[in-house]
Design an enzyme around this catalytic site. Structure first.
Site: not given
Ligand code: IMP
Length: 423
Positions: A13, A16, A40-41, A224
């Site tokens: 977040d 990017k 979520g970009h 991420q």
């Molecule tokens: P997962 O990738 O959905 O399994 O989530 C694993 C961890 O990564 C969790 O703490 C999510 O909140 C975090 N996470 C996954 N995708 C994002 C992102 O795009 N932005 C911020 N945190 C993320």
């Protein structure tokens, strides 16, 4: 031509989407290399806000080609919804969007498994976005996954059935109460797969090699952040892919020596969604103000983000792991008007002061040590030139550049394309 990278250096977040959007006009191809619809970009232009999940952020630019690389996991259902959401822009997806045959498919049962796994963890849950990311990467490395290329074969449904049956057994094994109607989920999934198959599947590594040879410019867009990297992040509170620079090599088929510029994006403070350690987290009204002013709510899940001061110990570490060549500081405007600013420059760890990220950064192991700065009062959102920057902001930026030994080339002062100041 080298492949440039754009990466988030914190827990995701960082903004990017906005920077890729700003940089896109410089590149012929924008490629995603890892992650999936957990991302979520957010992009904002002409007063409209768009959130992209799996589709690269170059999709709005007329001249750029967009590639979803082999390292990405794709949920056909979410993907088709994403395409639907972009209908108003009249984008020719068939010609502007290419998908690697080697990218893996997220099945409905992957989402269910994610939910079952999280529920069974109780308080130790990861805080996953529940998009099926972990289970689909597990099937990839377990050599059971279904790839986009498989969908072109008639036999893919047999493979699907065997895998879905196995998943159902695993869901039952977790002994948690997960309500679902697989038939309904499958109907939606099979329909989405048929629509997905109308798009262009390619052998993407070959495409990129040829593109490089012919002098095309390529930007790899990370999802991420580095502290969520499966190897170098705050394990186990991480995502299931390599979000760091090396992930672009394996997720696209680009050789390490062909990586060029590495743009590292960070927020002027720190945020995190989901569980896991966060040494500089604020639990007081200062953190609440950051969240409010910075609109810190997850673009995918809507969950409130945890907020805290900038952590230079962590940021130095991610600059090193990624080989960052230049930095971009986001959301500088959010900090305007705070009483003071703090930056964590070291940790107190087992009675010693350390400046590297130790194995365990749980609160019982590390206490942040801060440098304190005067904050600026001016609203930065209308500023378009560095010459207008308040002196306190320049002091903050100079300090970060000195500590990180890297130039901060961009300071972002708002969500719009125009609120991007080059230094
Ligand atoms: P997962 O990738 O959905 O399994 O989530 C694993 C961890 O990564 C969790 O703490 C999510 O909140 C975090 N996470 C996954 N995708 C994002 C992102 O795009 N932005 C911020 N945190 C993320």
């Amino acid at each position: 031509m080298a492949v440039d990278l754009l990466l988030g250096l914190q827990w995701g977040d960082e903004g990017k989407g906005k920077i890729v959007d700003v940089l896109t006009s410089k590149y012929d191809i924008i490629a995603r290399f890892q992650g999936g619809p957990n991302a979520g970009h957010t992009l904002e232009f002409d007063g409209i806000k768009h959130v992209l999940r799996t589709i690269p952020s170059g999709i709005f630019h007329e001249n750029s080609m967009n590639l979803i690389g082999n390292g990405v996991v794709i949920d056909p259902v979410v993907f088709i919804q994403e395409l639907e959401g972009l209908k108003q822009f009249n984008i020719d997806f068939k010609s502007k969007l290419l998908l690697s045959r080697k990218a893996h498919v997220i099945l409905p049962t992957h989402r269910l498994l994610d939910a079952a796994s999280e529920a069974s963890k109780g308080k130790a849950k990861i805080g996953s976005t529940l998009k099926g990311i972990g289970p689909s990467y597990m099937d990839k490395t377990g050599r059971n996954g279904i790839r986009l290329g498989d969908l072109e074969l008639n036999s893919w449904k047999e493979k699907y059935r065997a895998l879905a049956n196995k998943h159902e057994e695993l869901i039952a094994f977790h002994s948690v109460d997960i309500q679902y109607n697989l038939q309904e989920m499958e109907d939606e999934f099979f329909k989405a797969v048929e629509t997905l198959k109308e798009l262009t599947f390619i052998d993407s590594e070959e495409y990129l090699h040829q593109a490089q040879k012919s002098g095309k410019t390529i930007l790899a867009e990370g999802a991420q952040g580095s502290l969520l990297d499966i190897d170098f992040g705050t394990y186990p509170f991480v995502t299931s892919s390599n979000t760091t620079a090396a992930g672009a090599c394996t997720g696209l088929g680009v050789a390490p020596g062909q990586i060029g510029e590495v743009y590292g994006i960070f927020k002027a403070y720190t945020t995190r969604v989901g569980s896991g350690p966060f040494p500089t987290e604020l639990f007081d009204e200062v953190g609440a103000k950051m969240a409010k002013v910075g609109h810190e709510f997850g673009a995918v899940t809507g969950r409130p983000r945890r907020c805290g001061w900038l952590d230079l110990v962590a940021l130095k570490y991610t600059c090193q792991v990624n080989g960052v060549t230049q930095l971009m500081m986001m959301k500088g405007d959010v900090l305007s008007g705070f009483d003071e600013l703090k930056v964590c420059t070291a940790y107190s760890y087992k009675g010693k002061e350390i400046t590297h990220l130790p194995y365990n950064i749980e609160p019982e192991n590390v206490t942040p040590i801060y440098s304190v700065f005067k904050c600026w009062k001016e609203d930065l959102t209308k500023m378009r030139e560095t010459s207008k920057f308040p002196k306190e902001l320049n002091t903050y930026i100079d300090f970060l550049e000195k500590e990180l030994e890297l130039p901060i080339k961009v300071v972002s002062v708002g969500p719009d394309r125009t609120q991007t100041i080059h230094r």
